[in-house]
Design an enzyme around this catalytic site. Sequence first.
Site, short mmCIF file in Angstrom:
data_model
loop_
_atom_site.label_atom_id
_atom_site.label_comp_id
_atom_site.label_asym_id
_atom_site.label_seq_id
_atom_site.Cartn_x
_atom_site.Cartn_y
_atom_site.Cartn_z
N VAL A 172 0.85 -1.19 0.00
CA VAL A 172 0.00 0.00 0.00
C VAL A 172 0.89 1.24 0.00
CG1 VAL A 172 -1.86 1.24 1.20
CG2 VAL A 172 -1.72 -1.25 1.35
N GLU A 216 3.57 0.49 2.78
CA GLU A 216 3.05 -0.29 3.91
C GLU A 216 2.64 -1.68 3.46
OE1 GLU A 216 0.63 1.72 7.19
OE2 GLU A 216 -0.91 0.60 6.11
N ASN A 224 -12.18 -5.52 9.68
CA ASN A 224 -11.72 -4.14 9.50
C ASN A 224 -12.59 -3.25 10.39
OD1 ASN A 224 -11.16 -1.54 8.63
ND2 ASN A 224 -11.26 -2.03 6.45
N LEU A 291 -7.05 -3.45 11.48
CA LEU A 291 -7.27 -4.71 10.78
C LEU A 291 -6.89 -5.85 11.70
CD1 LEU A 291 -5.76 -3.94 7.24
CD2 LEU A 291 -8.13 -3.64 8.03
N ARG A 306 -10.72 12.89 14.17
CA ARG A 306 -11.87 13.68 13.74
C ARG A 306 -13.07 12.75 13.72
NH1 ARG A 306 -8.82 13.03 8.91
NH2 ARG A 306 -9.77 11.52 7.49
#
Length: 398
Positions: A172, A216, A224, A291, A306
């Site tokens: 990723v 990553e 998830n 995960l 947030r």
Amino acid sequence: MKNKQRIEPTLTLSDLYGTDIVYTSRPSYASNPWLAIAEHQCNFSTGRELIIAGRIPVIVHKASVTNKLITLFNPVGIEKPTNILKFEDQTTYEQLIKKLAYENGKKIYFQYAHESDFLENIHYALDKDVLIALNNKSRLPEWTGHKYLPKRESVTVENLEKSLSNWEFPFVLKPGGDLPTAGGYGVMICHNNKELIKAKQAISKASHMTNTLIIEQKIEAVANYSVQYAYSKKEGIRYLGATEQLTDQYGYYKGNHNAHDVPDKVIQAGREIMENGAKNGYFGIAGFDFLVDTNHDIYAIDLNFRQNGSTSMLLLDSFFHDGYHKFYNYISSSDNEHFFKIVLKYVQKGVLFPIAYYDGDWFSSKTVKSRFCGVWHGSNKNDIERIEQEFLNDLQSK
């Protein structure tokens, strides 16, 4: 709804922030290659927290608070929101915030940091530097205490090619700078060379604004989770609950459903991260993405200091039928009146709870598609999937 009596959210924004500050969830109008969300989607998001706002003033686009929203709220017993400050475009949005800050002496609680030349840091209710630092993906190891990490490497754009020679597919790529991301934008999952080429093209277009990238390990996950917390000096840290995130194979956000039997170690890991955020000056709501793989190991892949798409769903749990809950967004295909009619039909059936509605017909001079987000709720997943399919079929019929 479970019953007709008046029900309140388990926590409101005014419980956390008081009523002297003003809240805005809209990203800045400034260009951001990693938050390439359409203008109308950004405007739509400003109505998402109205039900959980309490008494705090909220900045909302006018198209998100038309009579259609009130019509949807009536069947579920939600009163018309009152603490609303309206805008209609970039000019009126920016004028409103500057008036609130410079003329009225208000501090603004920003969901996303805005550019420095727009508003000075002193007018942020939550310190701007804290907001940016905690959401910087390069600094994720700091906030996790260097735990719960997949294999990852921080590199410059110039050294990306060299570093990738040490990695095998799948992996990723993520931006590592201060620019905010959301909804999976900026997350580039590469299974093969074709996808890597596409990711490099996106990186090239953004290289004038981002010089740091994260490579990553792609975790083969069996679950998830978005685990959410709230913190204020008055409330302390409160666990709000967890949802399971629905994403496609490329990591783009597709909604959430309620999570049962969340592993204790996932909840504890999230609490540790929230404690680290609070120690560094954060207050408010945050959601952390974990995960879990086949070995039951947990990995923190994103920290969102947030509110999140499913925050309202968690705080409004008392409004829903026991069983299965699913938060999702829908966009009109073309006929806004038909779209609204079908949404209202399922709200009146008591299986779809309205969170926000963006009325495309408010724009009389141009064609804009309406948008809706809400929570499906029923006794089990199979029933809701069947009802949602009926809803989608109704949307397509005339």
